[in-house]
Structure formats: structure tokens, C-alpha cells
Design a protein around this motif. Structure first.
Motif, PDB file in Angstrom:
ATOM      1  N   GLU A  61     -19.583  12.687 -21.578  1.00 44.12           N
ATOM      2  CA  GLU A  61     -19.536  12.385 -23.047  1.00 44.12           C
ATOM      3  C   GLU A  61     -20.663  13.637 -23.656  1.00 44.12           C
ATOM      4  N   ASP A  62     -21.873  13.985 -23.065  1.00 44.31           N
ATOM      5  CA  ASP A  62     -22.671  14.771 -23.566  1.00 44.31           C
ATOM      6  C   ASP A  62     -22.098  16.349 -23.314  1.00 44.31           C
ATOM      7  N   VAL A  63     -21.331  16.539 -22.342  1.00 48.53           N
ATOM      8  CA  VAL A  63     -20.772  17.849 -22.243  1.00 48.53           C
ATOM      9  C   VAL A  63     -19.643  18.066 -23.282  1.00 48.53           C
ATOM     10  N   GLU A  64     -18.710  17.136 -23.414  1.00 51.58           N
ATOM     11  CA  GLU A  64     -17.834  16.972 -24.527  1.00 51.58           C
ATOM     12  C   GLU A  64     -18.645  17.202 -26.094  1.00 51.58           C
ATOM     13  N   PHE A  65     -19.719  16.757 -26.291  1.00 55.92           N
ATOM     14  CA  PHE A  65     -20.434  17.223 -27.303  1.00 55.92           C
ATOM     15  C   PHE A  65     -20.749  18.403 -27.702  1.00 55.92           C
ATOM     16  N   ALA A  66     -21.382  18.899 -26.497  1.00 62.85           N
ATOM     17  CA  ALA A  66     -21.729  20.490 -26.462  1.00 62.85           C
ATOM     18  C   ALA A  66     -20.774  21.250 -26.768  1.00 62.85           C
ATOM     19  N   LEU A  67     -19.363  21.224 -26.245  1.00 58.57           N
ATOM     20  CA  LEU A  67     -18.473  21.617 -26.354  1.00 58.57           C
ATOM     21  C   LEU A  67     -17.798  21.663 -28.027  1.00 58.57           C
ATOM     22  N   ARG A  68     -17.673  20.579 -28.395  1.00 59.80           N
ATOM     23  CA  ARG A  68     -17.166  20.214 -29.763  1.00 59.80           C
ATOM     24  C   ARG A  68     -18.402  20.973 -30.974  1.00 59.80           C
ATOM     25  N   ARG A  69     -19.508  21.093 -30.576  1.00 59.27           N
ATOM     26  CA  ARG A  69     -20.434  21.593 -31.551  1.00 59.27           C
ATOM     27  C   ARG A  69     -20.592  23.028 -31.317  1.00 59.27           C
ATOM     28  N   THR A  70     -20.272  23.670 -30.184  1.00 59.24           N
ATOM     29  CA  THR A  70     -19.992  25.060 -30.133  1.00 59.24           C
ATOM     30  C   THR A  70     -18.935  25.575 -30.975  1.00 59.24           C
ATOM     31  N   LYS A  71     -17.961  24.844 -30.989  1.00 58.78           N
ATOM     32  CA  LYS A  71     -16.799  24.958 -31.850  1.00 58.78           C
ATOM     33  C   LYS A  71     -16.987  24.978 -33.426  1.00 58.78           C
ATOM     34  N   ASP A  72     -17.766  24.156 -33.593  1.00 58.58           N
ATOM     35  CA  ASP A  72     -18.216  23.842 -34.886  1.00 58.58           C
ATOM     36  C   ASP A  72     -19.126  25.145 -35.617  1.00 58.58           C
TER      37      ASP A  72
END
Length: 391
Positions: free
Chosen positions: A186-197
Motif C-alpha cells: 500500500e505504501d509503494v502504491e501510494f508512492a507510485l500514484r503521487r509520482t504520477k500526480d
């Protein structure tokens, strides 16, 4: 004839009302493909007529070495269940045609499932399907699209390899997350999503592209990272050659140029890497292609500016690091521009148009292909003012 004879329906069979001559005529027409309708089930009398006709054919062949009766009529009737008997000519052609038809249908089915078998699989142009998502560094630059021509406001990507690329935020695909470096999935998914943001807010947001402030992009970054946010805001507020906001944000001067439509083409990839314990790294490498016209000449010539960005963001475990929970650290960021003025340092990109005269700073750096993604960026835009080989 079928090896299992049909049941005898005698009086219940409609064909029993036919005379032998009528039935024989029907059977001959059926053999030639000319019968209009067939009895639903042969009667015993029909089978007897068919048997008599076969016996006559056999007797004629014995009497004539060349085979057949002297008064050669149509061939013996086909079996009721086996279908028409094959002939040496037309039926063979029909069989060949049927085989070819099956092969054609099979080929069409394969193309429907795998269009890449007939469409170019590089990043080249054309009107086919977009190329598959990039999962590794390309081995070379994309080729020129077929039927290249000059871009117009109606077709702003004509002549560009980006014509087939995916567009906008949908082109920035987030890879599947996995637990890494002591951080949960879940932490890694958050990092990926915020990078896209961050990528979307800095390079695709319409307000930012028109010179606005990239507040949503800045909100991704950790205020505890020493000097980062104050430095970025200073670049946006007072840009100059040494403090250039274009290193991270894409901005055009609205008094000079505007986008053609609302489509920006994008090509690239995002990958994960483990850092120190409690640190996940997200590496992003994307190329953005912007079609533009002069603000005072929306129907005039089209220019394209190409920007490639490489950046690395990290998500650090707040239990182990002095960071703000839910924010990312910006570890490094590189940028390379294709088709913008070398001597303007006002915080905006200034594309050159096809009808521009030779003015401004002359190119001093090497000629580069802005669509070539096969080599990593190694410096923060300090390679001098170069010349692009295509836009």
C-alpha cells in the motif's frame, strides 16, 4: 449412401406419392444441384430407385471400358446423409476455395488478436493502434511515420513519431506495486500514484501550461526537504538563467503561444527501486510533445516543443526518517528540451515556428533527436544550446 439406412416411413412419407419417374428425375436434379426441395426422409421406394440407378451405372461401366453409359446422364444420386458426391472438376475447385476461405478467416482472426503482426511495432507514426506501453529503455530512436507531412491545426502531430503515442494523463501508467525495502504494498502504491500526480500537475495541467503556478505539483513534495520548496518557488517568482523553473515545470507564455486543442502526447515509463531500509524509489522517464500556434495566429503554422524529463522521487518511512508523512522527497530531476529559444530565461518555453527567420542565439551544442529515448539524461540541461534534428 449412409452406412446406416434411414428408417422406412412408407405411407407416412410424402415422397411415397411420387412416381418412379418423378422420383428419378428429382434424384438426378439433386445430383446436379438443381433440385429445389428434398423429401424430409427417403422412403423404401426411393432407396430402391437409387439402388437401381447405381446398378445401371455399374453395368454401363463394365460394358464400356471408358466408363459410363452410352446415353450418359447425370451421375448417380448422392447419399441422403452423405451430401453430394464429389466430381473431378467443380467440387475440387469448391474444396480449394473453401480451404482458402478458412485460411483467410483464420488470418483475419489472428490480426484481430495480434495487430502488431501487420502494424509497425516501433514508436513510428501512422494511423494504427498506439504502440505497447514502454516497459524498458528503447534500443534506438523511433522511425519517421509513414506519409509524413507538415503539421496543421487540424492535424498537429502529423509527421511526428508521437502521432501514435498515447495522450495525456492516461499515458502515464502506474506499474503494479509490491512490498519493497520494508515498505508495504500500500505504501509503494501510494508512492507510485503521487509520482504520477506530480508529473500530471507539472506537465499536463492546462493552467500550468498557460504559465500558472504549479501548486498541486508542489503539494506532492515534502516541506521538510531542506531548501527545495523555497528554491522552486523562487524560480517561479524570479526566473533567470541560474534559477530556471522549466527544469521541473512546463510553462508557455500565453501572450506568445497557446496549445492546439487540448491533446499532449506522452511516452515513457515508471519503475521501482529499493533504497535504504524504509526508502522506496520511484524513477520516472517521460517525453511530452506539445503542439502550439501563435496566440495571434491560431490558424497559422504549428510548432512542436518536445520535453523529456527524468526524475527520482522517494517515499521514506516516517518511523525511521525525519519526513512528513504522505509527502515525497525529490532526489534528482533532469530535463532536455527540443525546440525552444536558447537565450530566453523568463520561465517560459519559446518554440520556433517553421516560418521564423534566423535570429537569437546560434546553436553551439550537438544536434540531437528529441524523440530518442534510448540513452539516459545525465545532466541538468547544461549541455549548451543544441539543434534538434526534427520536431
Amino acid at each position: 449412401m449412409s452406412t446406416v439406412p434411414p428408417p422406412d416411413r412408407s405411407d407416412d412419407d410424402p415422397s411415397s406419392s411420387l412416381s418412379d419417374e418423378q422420383l428419378e428425375s428429382f434424384l438426378r436434379e439433386a445430383a446436379e444441384g438443381g433440385a429445389t426441395s428434398a423429401p424430409k426422409e427417403p422412403s423404401a421406394r426411393a432407396r430402391m430407385v437409387a439402388l437401381r440407378l447405381r446398378e445401371e451405372d455399374e453395368a454401363a461401366r463394365r460394358a464400356d471400358p471408358r466408363g459410363g453409359r452410352k446415353n450418359q446422364g447425370p451421375p448417380s444420386p448422392p447419399g441422403w446423409r452423405t451430401g453430394p458426391a464429389p466430381s473431378a472438376g467443380g467440387s475440387r475447385k469448391r474444396r480449394v476455395g473453401a480451404v482458402l476461405g478458412v485460411l483467410v478467416l483464420a488470418a483475419l482472426a489472428v490480426v484481430a488478436v495480434r495487430p502488431s503482426l501487420v502494424l509497425p511495432d516501433d514508436d513510428g507514426g501512422g494511423s494504427g493502434q498506439p504502440p505497447a506501453a514502454e516497459t524498458a529503455r528503447p534500443t534506438g530512436a523511433p522511425g519517421d511515420p509513414a506519409g509524413s507531412g507538415r503539421a496543421t491545426p487540424e492535424h498537429p502531430f502529423r509527421g511526428s513519431p508521437a502521432e501514435r503515442w498515447a495522450e495525456g494523463a492516461d499515458a502515464i501508467e502506474v506499474p503494479k506495486a509490491k512490498a519493497l525495502s520494508g515498505m508495504s504494498e500500500e505504501d509503494v502504491e501510494f508512492a507510485l500514484r503521487r509520482t504520477k500526480d506530480l508529473l500530471v500537475a507539472a506537465n499536463l495541467d492546462p493552467g500550468v501550461l498557460r504559465g500558472g503556478q504549479p501548486d498541486e505539483a508542489l503539494a506532492v513534495l515534502d516541506p521538510k526537504q531542506p531548501k527545495l520548496l523555497p528554491e522552486l518557488r523562487r524560480r517561479l517568482r524570479e526566473p533567470d538563467e541560474d534559477h530556471d523553473p522549466l527544469r521541473l515545470f512546463t510553462r508557455f507564455d500565453p501572450a506568445e503561444t497557446r496549445l492546439v486543442g487540448d491533446v499532449v502526447k506522452v511516452r515513457g515509463r515508471m519503475t521501482l527501486a529499493a533504497g535504504e531500509p524504509g526508502v522506496v524509489k520511484v524513477n520516472a522517464d517521460y517525453t511530452f510533445v506539445y503542439p502550439l500556434v501563435r496566440t495571434d495566429d491560431p490558424d497559422g503554422p504549428v510548432a512542436r516543443t518536445i520535453i523529456r524529463r527524468e526524475l527520482t522521487l522517494t517515499l521514506n518511512d516516517p518511523a525511521a526518517w525525519d519526513v512528513t508523512e504522505g509527502r515525497l522527497l525529490l532526489e534528482k530531476f533532469f530535463a532536455e528540451y527540443g525546440n525552444t529559444s536558447c537565450d530566453a530565461h523568463d520561465g517560459y518555453l519559446h518554440p520556433g515556428f517553421p516560418d521564423d527567420g534566423p535570429d537569437g542565439e546560434r546553436p553551439t551544442g550537438p544536434a540531437t533527436d528529441p524523440y530518442d529515448r534510448s540513452e539516459p539524461l545525465t545532466m541538468d540541461g547544461s549541455g549548451g544550446c543544441g539543434r534538434v534534428t526534427r520536431t
